[in-house]
Design a protein around this motif. Structure first.
Motif, mmCIF file in Angstrom:
data_model
loop_
_atom_site.group_PDB
_atom_site.id
_atom_site.type_symbol
_atom_site.label_atom_id
_atom_site.label_comp_id
_atom_site.label_asym_id
_atom_site.label_seq_id
_atom_site.Cartn_x
_atom_site.Cartn_y
_atom_site.Cartn_z
ATOM 1 N N SER A 97 0.809 -1.217 0.000
ATOM 2 C CA SER A 97 0.000 0.000 0.000
ATOM 3 C C SER A 97 0.841 1.266 0.000
ATOM 4 O O SER A 97 0.401 2.307 -0.484
ATOM 5 C CB SER A 97 -0.930 0.012 1.221
ATOM 6 N N LEU A 98 2.068 1.177 0.537
ATOM 7 C CA LEU A 98 2.926 2.362 0.611
ATOM 8 C C LEU A 98 4.387 1.951 0.632
ATOM 9 O O LEU A 98 4.783 1.026 1.354
ATOM 10 C CB LEU A 98 2.608 3.172 1.869
ATOM 11 N N LEU A 99 5.191 2.628 -0.186
ATOM 12 C CA LEU A 99 6.639 2.477 -0.183
ATOM 13 C C LEU A 99 7.231 3.880 -0.205
ATOM 14 O O LEU A 99 6.856 4.685 -1.061
ATOM 15 C CB LEU A 99 7.111 1.672 -1.400
ATOM 16 N N VAL A 100 8.121 4.172 0.728
ATOM 17 C CA VAL A 100 8.720 5.505 0.813
ATOM 18 C C VAL A 100 10.234 5.378 0.974
ATOM 19 O O VAL A 100 10.717 4.615 1.817
ATOM 20 C CB VAL A 100 8.165 6.309 2.003
ATOM 21 N N CYS A 101 10.972 6.099 0.153
ATOM 22 C CA CYS A 101 12.427 6.198 0.285
ATOM 23 C C CYS A 101 12.815 7.660 0.107
ATOM 24 O O CYS A 101 12.152 8.393 -0.631
ATOM 25 C CB CYS A 101 13.153 5.389 -0.791
ATOM 26 N N ASP A 102 13.893 8.075 0.771
ATOM 27 C CA ASP A 102 14.402 9.409 0.478
ATOM 28 C C ASP A 102 15.917 9.477 0.627
ATOM 29 O O ASP A 102 16.548 8.591 1.209
ATOM 30 C CB ASP A 102 13.690 10.501 1.291
ATOM 31 N N TYR A 103 16.468 10.535 0.022
ATOM 32 C CA TYR A 103 17.913 10.771 -0.029
ATOM 33 C C TYR A 103 18.179 12.211 0.384
ATOM 34 O O TYR A 103 17.498 13.133 -0.073
ATOM 35 C CB TYR A 103 18.413 10.549 -1.459
ATOM 36 N N LYS A 104 19.164 12.383 1.260
ATOM 37 C CA LYS A 104 19.595 13.725 1.642
ATOM 38 C C LYS A 104 21.078 13.689 1.964
ATOM 39 O O LYS A 104 21.515 13.031 2.905
ATOM 40 C CB LYS A 104 18.797 14.235 2.846
ATOM 41 N N ASN A 105 21.870 14.369 1.143
ATOM 42 C CA ASN A 105 23.313 14.506 1.379
ATOM 43 C C ASN A 105 23.993 13.152 1.593
ATOM 44 O O ASN A 105 24.804 12.988 2.508
ATOM 45 C CB ASN A 105 23.563 15.426 2.576
ATOM 46 N N GLY A 106 23.667 12.185 0.768
ATOM 47 C CA GLY A 106 24.287 10.868 0.842
ATOM 48 C C GLY A 106 23.624 9.910 1.808
ATOM 49 O O GLY A 106 24.030 8.745 1.906
ATOM 50 N N GLU A 107 22.610 10.370 2.542
ATOM 51 C CA GLU A 107 21.931 9.521 3.510
ATOM 52 C C GLU A 107 20.637 8.959 2.915
ATOM 53 O O GLU A 107 19.853 9.681 2.309
ATOM 54 C CB GLU A 107 21.608 10.306 4.783
ATOM 55 N N LEU A 108 20.430 7.659 3.127
ATOM 56 C CA LEU A 108 19.265 6.960 2.595
ATOM 57 C C LEU A 108 18.405 6.398 3.720
ATOM 58 O O LEU A 108 18.919 5.993 4.770
ATOM 59 C CB LEU A 108 19.702 5.794 1.708
ATOM 60 N N ARG A 109 17.112 6.346 3.481
ATOM 61 C CA ARG A 109 16.211 5.635 4.376
ATOM 62 C C ARG A 109 15.005 5.182 3.567
ATOM 63 O O ARG A 109 14.719 5.737 2.496
ATOM 64 C CB ARG A 109 15.784 6.507 5.557
ATOM 65 N N GLY A 110 14.288 4.174 4.073
ATOM 66 C CA GLY A 110 13.119 3.693 3.353
ATOM 67 C C GLY A 110 12.360 2.646 4.142
ATOM 68 O O GLY A 110 12.921 1.989 5.030
ATOM 69 N N TYR A 111 11.084 2.494 3.827
ATOM 70 C CA TYR A 111 10.271 1.448 4.451
ATOM 71 C C TYR A 111 9.083 1.110 3.557
ATOM 72 O O TYR A 111 8.760 1.850 2.616
ATOM 73 C CB TYR A 111 9.790 1.858 5.849
ATOM 74 N N VAL A 112 8.425 -0.016 3.868
ATOM 75 C CA VAL A 112 7.302 -0.508 3.076
ATOM 76 C C VAL A 112 6.167 -0.924 3.999
ATOM 77 O O VAL A 112 6.396 -1.581 5.028
ATOM 78 C CB VAL A 112 7.708 -1.729 2.216
ATOM 79 N N GLN A 113 4.940 -0.562 3.640
ATOM 80 C CA GLN A 113 3.744 -1.080 4.298
ATOM 81 C C GLN A 113 3.114 -2.098 3.354
ATOM 82 O O GLN A 113 2.880 -1.797 2.184
ATOM 83 C CB GLN A 113 2.752 0.048 4.587
ATOM 84 N N PHE A 114 2.830 -3.288 3.864
ATOM 85 C CA PHE A 114 2.304 -4.340 2.990
ATOM 86 C C PHE A 114 1.415 -5.289 3.777
ATOM 87 O O PHE A 114 1.433 -5.337 5.016
ATOM 88 C CB PHE A 114 3.456 -5.124 2.353
#
Length: 320
Positions: A97-114
């Protein structure tokens, strides 16, 4: 005659080197004579750190690994060091239902709702359509310095996250783009993901006409054909330096400029102070409903699974 590989933003000739295991890094390159630019990236320990925060099943791990690799490739194009690039896939009612990732100054994060129950009914390698049926992909670039924000949204009807990104750039910016992403799970069960992102410069380096007004363009067709030969196994092979991947593809070009690389890290920006300030914006009665019998509001970070307990007394003891 082989190409002249040049490194750095100043175009000075350098000897390109890279570590034995080339992981958690992204590099840029340009091909001046073809009016093309691109990025190559590979994720290893950073990817494992992000995935290990949740007990994702294998198909969800692979999907998030591909999305994080794409996020690294696109985020690295930001010229504003404090800018942020966000990739978000929403599919109401779908397994994912939801996947979110982001990038800021070389830093990554992300997660998934399923939906774990429905996912279990699928095979080991479900398609993107099966996971995100009738969903949409939004790609957003936020420039911190200028406060400008650019966003485009495309349906998730492509065969992969990378193909959806190609469609985004074609529809939103009329820029022909190629994206290839590969993943490999080692004997230790951990994933390695790599990707390449190549674009035709919108107007070339000397103000040339936009590509979409032409029926074809041999320069882009040449670069696209070469880039498409890169295999998933090469992209996800940690023993191949990223610079070598660029060399393998474009070793017959007149000149290839390799830009300085960027190290990638896990960068969840959850912070107890920030969470406290957000809670203070709620009405007192709303905060009371959020708290448990001990007067504690427990806030979970979806990205890193950390819990942040906040005492109601800490919220009312200071002025709102």
């Amino acid at each position: 005659m082989g190409p002249r590989f040049r490194g750095g933003d100043e175009g000075k000739s350098v000897t390109v080197t890279a570590p034995t295991a080339d992981l958690d890094r992204v590099i840029g390159f340009t091909i001046p004579s073809r009016h093309a630019r691109g990025r190559v990236s590979r994720l290893g320990p950073v990817l494992d750190e992000i995935l290990s925060a949740h007990a994702y099943p294998a198909p969800i791990e692979t999907l998030l690994a591909e999305a994080l690799t794409l996020t690294a490739l696109l985020g690295a194009t930001l010229k504003d060091a404090q800018g942020q690039m966000t990739l978000q896939a929403q599919s109401p009612g779908a397994i994912v239902s939801l996947l979110v990732c982001d990038y800021k100054n070389g830093e990554l994060r992300g997660y998934v709702q399923f939906d774990a129950g429905r996912l279990a009914q699928l095979g080991k390698k479900p398609t993107l359509d099966a996971l995100c049926k009738k969903g949409h992909l939004a790609i957003t670039f936020d420039q911190a310095t200028t406060k400008e924000r650019y966003q485009g949204i495309v349906p998730l009807v492509a065969a992969s996250i990378g193909a959806a990104a190609e469609e985004y750039f074609l529809q939103s910016e009329q820029i022909p783009t190629l994206v290839r992403i590969g993943t490999h799970r080692g004997k230790d069960g951990k994933l390695i993901a790599g990707g390449i992102f190549v674009q035709h410069l919108p107007e070339g380096e000397v103000g040339r006409e936009r590509l979409h007004v032409r029926l074809d363009h041999p320069e882009w067709q040449h670069v696209e054909a070469l880039s498409a030969t890169m295999g998933a196994d090469e992209l996800a092979e940690p023993g191949i330096p990223l610079e070598n991947l660029v060399w393998r593809l474009f070793n017959e070009e007149e000149e290839v400029r390799v830009l300085a690389g960027t190290a990638l890290s896990r960068g969840c920006r959850c912070d107890s102070g920030y969470i406290t300030e957000v809670l203070r914006k709620f009405a007192a009665e709303d905060r009371a409903e959020m708290a448990d019998e001990n007067g504690v509001i427990s806030v979970d970070c979806a990205f890193c699974s950390k819990k942040f307990p906040v005492q109601l007394s800490d919220l009312v003891s200071q002025p709102l």
